[in-house]
Each structure stands twice: as structure tokens, then as C-alpha cells.
Design an enzyme around this catalytic site. Structure first.
Site, PDB file in Angstrom:
ATOM      1  CB  ALA A 256      -0.902  -0.003   1.227  1.00 44.09           C
ATOM      2  CG  ASP A 320       8.730   0.198  -1.901  1.00 43.67           C
ATOM      3  OD1 ASP A 320       9.859   0.725  -1.869  1.00 43.67           O
ATOM      4  OD2 ASP A 320       7.684   0.838  -2.064  1.00 43.67           O
ATOM      5  CB  CYS A 373      11.775   6.720  -0.477  1.00 47.17           C
ATOM      6  SG  CYS A 373      10.692   6.665   0.939  1.00 47.17           S
TER       7      CYS A 373
END
Ligand SMILES: C[S@@+](CC[C@H](N)C(=O)[O-])C[C@H]1O[C@@H](n2cnc3c(N)ncnc32)[C@H](O)[C@@H]1O
Length: 440
Positions: A256, A320, A373
Site C-alpha cells: 500500500a 519496498d 526512499c
């Protein structure tokens, strides 16, 4: 009558109290306001204040001992006042008057005279003079509006380039748009967006950079119809590195809100299966609605722990995971002020468990892509080093970005020339790390 300054203070208050992003908080506070110019103005104020929050707070706590213990709304109104007089070019008397007027209405006369006294002192406070006398780290932290731990960390990681990184983080947000090829063609979206914005091509043909715009791409009809998404350039590169093939089974362990999953679905032409895992019910529900809007039809959703779930031998896995988001300070400045060492080390543990679990769920010869990130060495190179005990590290082609970090604080990373990093100051996008791992 509600004033912009008052709305801004309300937004800043709930960002802090509820740990929301700027955009989420603005949506909540401005829910009933239909006026575009108010949205734009509040948006600009909130981002500009969040960016330089440490400097604004330094000024205020230097002139007002109880600043940090103050009522949250009062405290944020003072921040707005200091921002206006020191950084927005509003005449100090005007900036003070507006805040005092709001404080009188929302609190009482006593608070109004306190606000008046604090802001008058803040106006005269020579913060530049004070900065000159500080230690290097503290000075850079206040001059470049970043937390001290980040200054120390990035100076060790990047040397003097750390200052360029911080400068780039302080620039206005960048917007990239990825065409959703399940619903529109690249050429069609280009022609559509060119009516409202100036575009620039990127190394990825389905991704455009928005150089200037008359109307923000997120408010346009085609965005509502799911013909494109707003997604950072580096984030878009992740699906390319994963290289999913139609009819394969893909496991996405932290899926998500589904930006990468929808990109993967589009590359698979809605064929095969994507198993989208997330441990947040609320985020997974939002993802489902978004995937429907984007016309994605090959996802199975699992509300599970990505560190533990077993689904069988899949072809490819995307990891991720949650991360420190230290590469996203430009787009989400509030994240800068949320660092917490305990959470950081807990997050690294989750990342490692997900890497291990990815291995267990992969078929022999299967590929895993690990991306974050974050700009830290610990969450990136060091985690890949950990994963190299069971995975083979494969090369990621540097279509965008540069190679990884070779060594940091005495730790050596031998696979530096196989992974890719992007940086805001070098690539004008989010700071990302992308690596490719093979189960042999
Ligand atoms: C960086 S975001 C993922 C972004 C997503 N891949 C995308 O492209 O839109 C990290 C996600 O991990 C989820 N998460 C955190 N801990 C998790 C866990 N133990 N298992 C599964 N998901 C987790 C969070 O809820 C969050 O949605």
C-alpha cells in the site's frame, strides 16, 4: 470569518499531533472550503513553515522560555507570525497584528498580549548573529533547516555534497506523472497534459516531469479517471528493475498505497497475479479503491505481516518496506522532524525480516527487488550486505541514478557497483535506493 493564518496553524497542529503528512492534514482542515486560492495559500504556508521549522522554533524558544510547553494552537500561531515576518517579507507589525487578532478571538486578552510581546521580541531577534557563534553541525542544521543527526550523518556519507542535498531538499516539490497504460496511451496523456502544463521527458518513456503548470495535474479530470498517477521518477524505476512478465506470480510484501503494484500490473497487461501484502487495513482499503480507479484487475489482497506470510514459490518479489523516508524530505518536510532512534532500529529489523521472507517465498532462480526512499547506508547497502548471505546480488542498470556507497563509518560495501541510488540534488527526484537479488 476564518483567516489563512488560523487555518495554517490548525493544519500545523494536527500534523504534529496526529503524525499526518502535510497533504493529509490540509485535506482534513480544509474539507469544507471550496475556494482554490485558500487551498493554494494554506498549502504554500504549511510547506514553507514545515521546511524551516527548526529555525522558526529556535527563534521562538530564544525569546519565549515556555514556547515548547505552550498550547499547541497558540504555539503554531506564533510560528506563522515568525514565518511571515522573517521569511515571507510581511511587515513585522502587520504579521504581529494578524496573529494577535486571531489569538484574541480564539483565546483571550491575556494570551493576545503574550503573543504581542513574544512576536515583538522575535522581530528584533538577530538569529543570523547567533548562528555565526554556533558549532558547525548546529549552525548547518539551522541554516539548512535539517535535524542535527541528519547533518552529521550526511556529512559522513557524502562529504560537502551533503549541503547540496539539503539545499535541494529545500527547493519546491517536484511533480512527476506516470501514464497508466491500462487506461491511456503515453501520447494521449502527453497531449492532454500539455494543455495545462509544460512537460519534460525522462529516461522512462511513460514518465513525464512537470516543469510548470497552470493547473496542478492532481486536480485534472484525467487524473480522476485514473489515466495517470503522480509518482516520483525514482519510484517508477523500481518496477522496471523488477521486470515482471505477463502470467507470472509476483509477491509485493509492503504494497500500500499501491503505486508500484499498479505499475507492475500495467507492465503485466493485467495478466498473471500480484499478491499485495500490507499490515495496515486502512491503507489496504485505500489501495483497493485506487486500483479500481486505475483499472487494475490482477491483484489479490492480503492483510498480513510481510515478514511472515507464506504464499509458495513465486517468480518475483518486491520488498519496498517501511523506511526512514530520508530521501523524501523535499516532498514531505514534516518527516524531517519525526526521527526517533528507537523506531529507526525497529524499522531496520522489519526490513531484514522482509528480505529473509522474500527469499523463503521465491522459487529457485526467482528475482527480488529491494528498494527504499531512504538515503541511509544502514537501511540500504548494509541491508543488502545482510541479504547477500542468502541472495546473489545482481546488477541494476543505472538508467537513472548513480552507484551505491562503497564505505561508510568503517563499513565496506563490496556490491556498490551493482546497486543504484538517486539523490534530489543530482537527479531532481526523491532519494531512492534500488537493488536486485537472485535466489540461486
Ligand atoms: C514504503 S510503503 C510501501 C509503498 C508501496 N510499495 C507503493 O509503491 O505504493 C511501506 C508500507 O509497508 C507497510 N508495512 C509496514 N510494516 C509492514 C509489515 N510488517 N508487513 C506488511 N506491510 C507493512 C506500511 O503499512 C506501508 O503501507
Amino acid at each position: 470569518m476564518i483567516y489563512t493564518q488560523e487555518l495554517v496553524a490548525e493544519v500545523l497542529k494536527i500534523i504534529e499531533e496526529r503524525k499526518l503528512s502535510e497533504k493529509e492534514a490540509i485535506k482534513i482542515c480544509l474539507n469544507e472550503i471550496d475556494d482554490n486560492s485558500i487551498w493554494n495559500s494554506v498549502h504554500a504556508y504549511v510547506f514553507e513553515i514545515e521546511k524551516r521549522l527548526n529555525l522558526i522554533d529556535f527563534i521562538l524558544s530564544s525569546v519565549f522560555r515556555d514556547f515548547n510547553r505552550s498550547n499547541p494552537l497558540f504555539k503554531n500561531l506564533l510560528r506563522v507570525g515568525v514565518y511571515e515576518m522573517h521569511f515571507k517579507g510581511v511587515h513585522p507589525a502587520l504579521a504581529t497584528d494578524s496573529i494577535v487578532r486571531i489569538v484574541k478571538e480564539r483565546f483571550n486578552l491575556k494570551f493576545a498580549s503574550l503573543a504581542n510581546a513574544v512576536l515583538r521580541k522575535a522581530e528584533k531577534f538577530d538569529y543570523m548573529g547567533k548562528l555565526k557563534k554556533m558549532s558547525k553541525i548546529r549552525r548547518i542544521s539551522l541554516e539548512y533547516w535539517h535535524p542535527e543527526w541528519f547533518v552529521k550523518y550526511t556529512l559522513d556519507l557524502l562529504g560537502e555534497d551533503a549541503l547540496k542535498l539539503m539545499e535541494a531538499n529545500n527547493e519546491r516539490q517536484r511533480i512527476y506523472v506516470r501514464v497508466n497504460e491500462l487506461k491511456a496511451s503515453i501520447e494521449g496523456v502527453r497531449r492532454y497534459l500539455e494543455k495545462f502544463a509544460e512537460l519534460e521527458e525522462t529516461p522512462l518513456e511513460e514518465v513525464f516531469k512537470i516543469v510548470r503548470y497552470e493547473r496542478h495535474p492532481s486536480v485534472l479530470e484525467w487524473h480522476k479517471e485514473g489515466k495517470y498517477v503522480i509518482q516520483d521518477l525514482a519510484s517508477c524505476y523500481v518496477a522496471h528493475v523488477l521486470n515482471p512478465q505477463p502470467d507470472e506470480i509476483i509477491l509485493d510484501l509492503a504494497s500500500a498505497p499501491g503505486l508500484k503494484a499498479s505499475h507492475i500490473a500495467s507492465m503485466m497487461e493485467n495478466r498473471g497475479i500480484i499478491i499485495a501484502v500490507d499490515n495496515s487495513a486502512e491503507r489496504l482499503e485505500r489501495m483497493k479503491a485506487k486500483m479500481k480507479q486505475l483499472g487494475v484487475k490482477n491483484i489479490i489482497y492480503r492483510l498480513k505481516d510481510g515478514c511472515k506470510i507464506r504464499v509458495g514459490d513465486v517468480d518475483r518479489v518486491l520488498i519496498d518496506p517501511p523506511c526512514s523516508s530520508t530521501g523524501s524530505f523535499r516532498n514531505y518536510p514534516c518527516i524531517k522532524w519525526r526521527f526517533n532512534e528507537e523506531l529507526y532500529y525497529k524499522t531496520i529489523k522489519v526490513q531484514r525480516k522482509m528480505l529473509k521472507n522474500a527469499f523463503k517465498n521465491l522459487k529457485s532462480g526467482g528475482i527480488a527487488v529491494y528498494s527504499t526512499c531512504s538515503i541511509t547506508f544502514d537501511e540500504n547497502e548494509e541491508n543488502v550486505m545482510f541479504a547477500s548471505e542468502f541472495f546473489k546480488v545482481e546488477e541494476v542498470k543505472p538508467l537513472i541514478g548513480v552507484r551505491g556507497i562503497r564505505n561508510f563509518r568503517g563499513k565496506v560495501f563490496p556490491f556498490w557497483d551493482k546497486v543504484v541510488r538517486t539523490f534530489p540534488h543530482l537527479h531532481d527526484c526523491t532519494g531512492f535506493f534500488i537493488s536486485k537479488l537472485k535466489r540461486v
